[in-house]
Design a protein around this motif. Structure first.
Motif, PDB file in Angstrom:
ATOM      1  N   ILE A   2       0.958  -1.366   0.201  1.00 31.37           N
ATOM      2  CA  ILE A   2       0.141   0.016  -0.006  1.00 31.37           C
ATOM      3  C   ILE A   2       0.738   1.350   0.177  1.00 31.37           C
ATOM      4  CG2 ILE A   2      -1.929   1.178   1.098  1.00 31.37           C
ATOM      5  CD1 ILE A   2      -2.830  -1.610   2.408  1.00 31.37           C
ATOM      6  N   LEU A   3       1.997   1.434   0.620  1.00 38.83           N
ATOM      7  CA  LEU A   3       2.839   2.615   0.743  1.00 38.83           C
ATOM      8  C   LEU A   3       3.476   2.692  -0.647  1.00 38.83           C
ATOM      9  CD1 LEU A   3       4.151   2.069   4.421  1.00 38.83           C
ATOM     10  CD2 LEU A   3       2.691   3.971   3.599  1.00 38.83           C
ATOM     11  N   ALA A   4       3.870   1.446  -1.234  1.00 36.40           N
ATOM     12  CA  ALA A   4       4.665   1.761  -2.671  1.00 36.40           C
ATOM     13  C   ALA A   4       3.256   2.414  -3.627  1.00 36.40           C
ATOM     14  CB  ALA A   4       5.074   0.482  -2.944  1.00 36.40           C
ATOM     15  N   ALA A   5       2.318   1.743  -3.413  1.00 29.31           N
ATOM     16  CA  ALA A   5       1.150   2.419  -4.013  1.00 29.31           C
ATOM     17  C   ALA A   5       0.893   3.899  -3.847  1.00 29.31           C
ATOM     18  CB  ALA A   5      -0.067   1.607  -3.992  1.00 29.31           C
ATOM     19  N   MET A   6       1.260   4.392  -2.818  1.00 29.95           N
ATOM     20  CA  MET A   6       0.914   5.749  -2.604  1.00 29.95           C
ATOM     21  C   MET A   6       2.020   6.485  -3.206  1.00 29.95           C
ATOM     22  SD  MET A   6      -1.480   6.463   0.280  1.00 29.95           S
ATOM     23  CE  MET A   6      -0.972   8.005   0.770  1.00 29.95           C
ATOM     24  N   VAL A   7       3.345   5.961  -3.077  1.00 31.86           N
ATOM     25  CA  VAL A   7       4.175   6.756  -3.697  1.00 31.86           C
ATOM     26  C   VAL A   7       4.330   6.670  -5.130  1.00 31.86           C
ATOM     27  CG1 VAL A   7       6.814   6.416  -4.466  1.00 31.86           C
ATOM     28  CG2 VAL A   7       6.035   5.954  -1.920  1.00 31.86           C
ATOM     29  N   LEU A   8       3.564   5.789  -5.882  1.00 29.52           N
ATOM     30  CA  LEU A   8       3.251   5.809  -7.315  1.00 29.52           C
ATOM     31  C   LEU A   8       2.274   6.912  -7.623  1.00 29.52           C
ATOM     32  CD1 LEU A   8       3.638   2.353  -8.504  1.00 29.52           C
ATOM     33  CD2 LEU A   8       4.593   4.178  -9.601  1.00 29.52           C
ATOM     34  N   TYR A   9       1.220   6.776  -6.766  1.00 28.84           N
ATOM     35  CA  TYR A   9      -0.180   7.739  -6.981  1.00 28.84           C
ATOM     36  C   TYR A   9       0.800   9.229  -6.851  1.00 28.84           C
ATOM     37  CZ  TYR A   9      -4.307  10.308  -6.198  1.00 28.84           C
ATOM     38  OH  TYR A   9      -5.258  11.392  -6.431  1.00 28.84           O
ATOM     39  N   TYR A  10       1.297   9.554  -6.093  1.00 32.22           N
ATOM     40  CA  TYR A  10       1.816  11.012  -5.951  1.00 32.22           C
ATOM     41  C   TYR A  10       2.800  11.273  -6.761  1.00 32.22           C
ATOM     42  CZ  TYR A  10      -1.178  11.939  -1.838  1.00 32.22           C
ATOM     43  OH  TYR A  10      -2.066  12.075  -1.166  1.00 32.22           O
ATOM     44  N   ALA A  11       3.556  10.239  -7.257  1.00 29.45           N
ATOM     45  CA  ALA A  11       4.667  10.408  -8.439  1.00 29.45           C
ATOM     46  C   ALA A  11       4.090  10.696  -9.620  1.00 29.45           C
ATOM     47  CB  ALA A  11       5.749   9.237  -8.407  1.00 29.45           C
ATOM     48  N   LEU A  12       2.895  10.099 -10.160  1.00 33.55           N
ATOM     49  CA  LEU A  12       2.276  10.329 -11.260  1.00 33.55           C
ATOM     50  C   LEU A  12       1.182  11.314 -11.373  1.00 33.55           C
ATOM     51  CD1 LEU A  12       1.273   6.330 -11.846  1.00 33.55           C
ATOM     52  CD2 LEU A  12       2.977   7.828 -13.351  1.00 33.55           C
ATOM     53  N   ARG A  13       0.773  12.144 -10.347  1.00 33.47           N
ATOM     54  CA  ARG A  13       0.047  13.165 -10.397  1.00 33.47           C
ATOM     55  C   ARG A  13       0.088  14.385  -9.668  1.00 33.47           C
ATOM     56  NH1 ARG A  13      -2.605   8.414  -9.882  1.00 33.47           N
ATOM     57  NH2 ARG A  13      -4.505   7.893 -11.248  1.00 33.47           N
ATOM     58  N   ARG A  14       1.311  14.584  -8.730  1.00 36.04           N
ATOM     59  CA  ARG A  14       1.566  15.519  -8.112  1.00 36.04           C
ATOM     60  C   ARG A  14       2.991  16.141  -8.441  1.00 36.04           C
ATOM     61  NH1 ARG A  14      -2.978  15.144  -7.503  1.00 36.04           N
ATOM     62  NH2 ARG A  14      -4.235  14.946  -5.569  1.00 36.04           N
ATOM     63  N   ASP A  15       3.302  17.281  -8.024  1.00 39.96           N
ATOM     64  CA  ASP A  15       4.727  17.713  -8.238  1.00 39.96           C
ATOM     65  C   ASP A  15       5.816  17.276  -7.602  1.00 39.96           C
ATOM     66  OD1 ASP A  15       3.737  19.038  -5.754  1.00 39.96           O
ATOM     67  OD2 ASP A  15       4.414  20.824  -5.983  1.00 39.96           O
ATOM     68  N   ASN A  16       6.955  17.658  -7.887  1.00 41.78           N
ATOM     69  CA  ASN A  16       8.131  17.056  -7.186  1.00 41.78           C
ATOM     70  C   ASN A  16       8.277  17.243  -5.577  1.00 41.78           C
ATOM     71  OD1 ASN A  16       9.173  16.076  -9.424  1.00 41.78           O
ATOM     72  ND2 ASN A  16      10.439  17.877  -9.882  1.00 41.78           N
ATOM     73  N   ARG A  17       7.552  18.296  -5.223  1.00 44.35           N
ATOM     74  CA  ARG A  17       7.678  18.502  -3.600  1.00 44.35           C
ATOM     75  C   ARG A  17       7.023  17.591  -2.817  1.00 44.35           C
ATOM     76  NH1 ARG A  17       6.807  24.248  -1.940  1.00 44.35           N
ATOM     77  NH2 ARG A  17       9.004  24.592  -2.614  1.00 44.35           N
ATOM     78  N   LEU A  36      15.755   2.909  -0.262  1.00 48.06           N
ATOM     79  CA  LEU A  36      16.391   2.886  -1.934  1.00 48.06           C
ATOM     80  C   LEU A  36      15.463   2.509  -3.010  1.00 48.06           C
ATOM     81  CD1 LEU A  36      19.651   0.409  -0.974  1.00 48.06           C
ATOM     82  CD2 LEU A  36      19.586   2.998  -1.458  1.00 48.06           C
ATOM     83  N   ALA A  37      14.411   1.776  -2.684  1.00 54.55           N
ATOM     84  CA  ALA A  37      13.426   1.318  -3.730  1.00 54.55           C
ATOM     85  C   ALA A  37      12.382   2.430  -4.080  1.00 54.55           C
ATOM     86  CB  ALA A  37      12.705   0.088  -3.394  1.00 54.55           C
ATOM     87  N   PHE A  38      11.999   3.217  -2.866  1.00 55.50           N
ATOM     88  CA  PHE A  38      10.900   4.364  -3.262  1.00 55.50           C
ATOM     89  C   PHE A  38      11.228   5.366  -3.913  1.00 55.50           C
ATOM     90  CE2 PHE A  38       7.867   2.725   0.428  1.00 55.50           C
ATOM     91  CZ  PHE A  38       7.495   1.584  -0.129  1.00 55.50           C
ATOM     92  N   PRO A  39      12.465   5.858  -3.636  1.00 55.68           N
ATOM     93  CA  PRO A  39      13.012   7.129  -4.674  1.00 55.68           C
ATOM     94  C   PRO A  39      13.220   6.844  -5.821  1.00 55.68           C
ATOM     95  CG  PRO A  39      14.247   7.078  -2.616  1.00 55.68           C
ATOM     96  CD  PRO A  39      13.406   5.860  -2.542  1.00 55.68           C
ATOM     97  N   ALA A  40      13.771   5.413  -6.177  1.00 57.02           N
ATOM     98  CA  ALA A  40      13.817   5.161  -7.568  1.00 57.02           C
ATOM     99  C   ALA A  40      12.318   4.820  -8.286  1.00 57.02           C
ATOM    100  CB  ALA A  40      14.466   3.607  -7.531  1.00 57.02           C
ATOM    101  N   ILE A  41      11.249   4.192  -7.459  1.00 55.17           N
ATOM    102  CA  ILE A  41      10.120   4.183  -8.256  1.00 55.17           C
ATOM    103  C   ILE A  41       9.590   5.735  -8.484  1.00 55.17           C
ATOM    104  CG2 ILE A  41       7.808   3.347  -7.415  1.00 55.17           C
ATOM    105  CD1 ILE A  41       9.019   0.964  -5.867  1.00 55.17           C
TER     106      ILE A  41
END
Length: 169
Positions: free
Chosen positions: A34-49, A75-80
């Protein structure tokens, strides 16, 4: 401000939900990412900050709640997040196929990095058959988790009250 507060509350809820959900023996004892999915959601839809806030908080929560040292999610979440943020203009963030592919890739990469780090440091024994089950399970669970998380966050953000005209507006 409301969106950031909702983001932090959703991260806390996601960490709690990820801990409470049972591990699936069929998928090698994996839990939905679930936390990895949250990272993906915000990476695909929001700004860098906002993406970096979610990446850092989610990685600390993920590694802090797992047995073992800090490192795999850091290590994995920033790369994703970086990869998803770079290609977000070329994919449909709300498209089901995009979400299935990104969710599966995130689940695989997160589990692979955890297996690699724990295997190198000797914190957990790594057996070939169990590792393949865990990778396959993370593939399917990641594929199923991202569309559900994305739909839930979209519904919650749509339910936030809109700002009415104030002052000179």
């Amino acid at each position: 401000m409301k969106r950031r507060l909702l983001m932090i509350l959703l991260l806390a809820l996601a960490a709690l939900l990820q801990q409470v959900l049972p591990a699936w023996p069929l998928f090698g004892g994996m839990k939905p990412p679930i936390l990895a999915a949250m990272v993906l959601y915000y990476a695909l839809r929001r700004d860098n900050r906002e993406m970096w806030i979610v990446v850092f908080v989610a990685a600390v929560l993920q590694d802090g709640l797992n047995l073992g040292s800090f490192g795999p999610a850091l290590l994995a979440f920033p790369a994703i997040g970086i990869v998803a943020n770079k290609v977000r203009n070329e994919v449909f963030a709300d498209g089901l196929v995009s979400q299935l592919v990104f969710g599966a890739a995130a689940g695989l990469f997160t589990t692979f990095s955890a297996l690699l780090i724990y295997g190198i440091t000797g914190q957990r024994p790594v057996q070939f058959g169990e590792s393949l089950m865990r990778l396959g399970g993370s593939f399917w669970l990641g594929m199923a988790t991202l569309p559900l998380v994305s739909l839930s966050i979209n519904k919650l953000e749509a339910a936030l009250p809109k700002r009415k005209g104030y002052g000179w507006q």
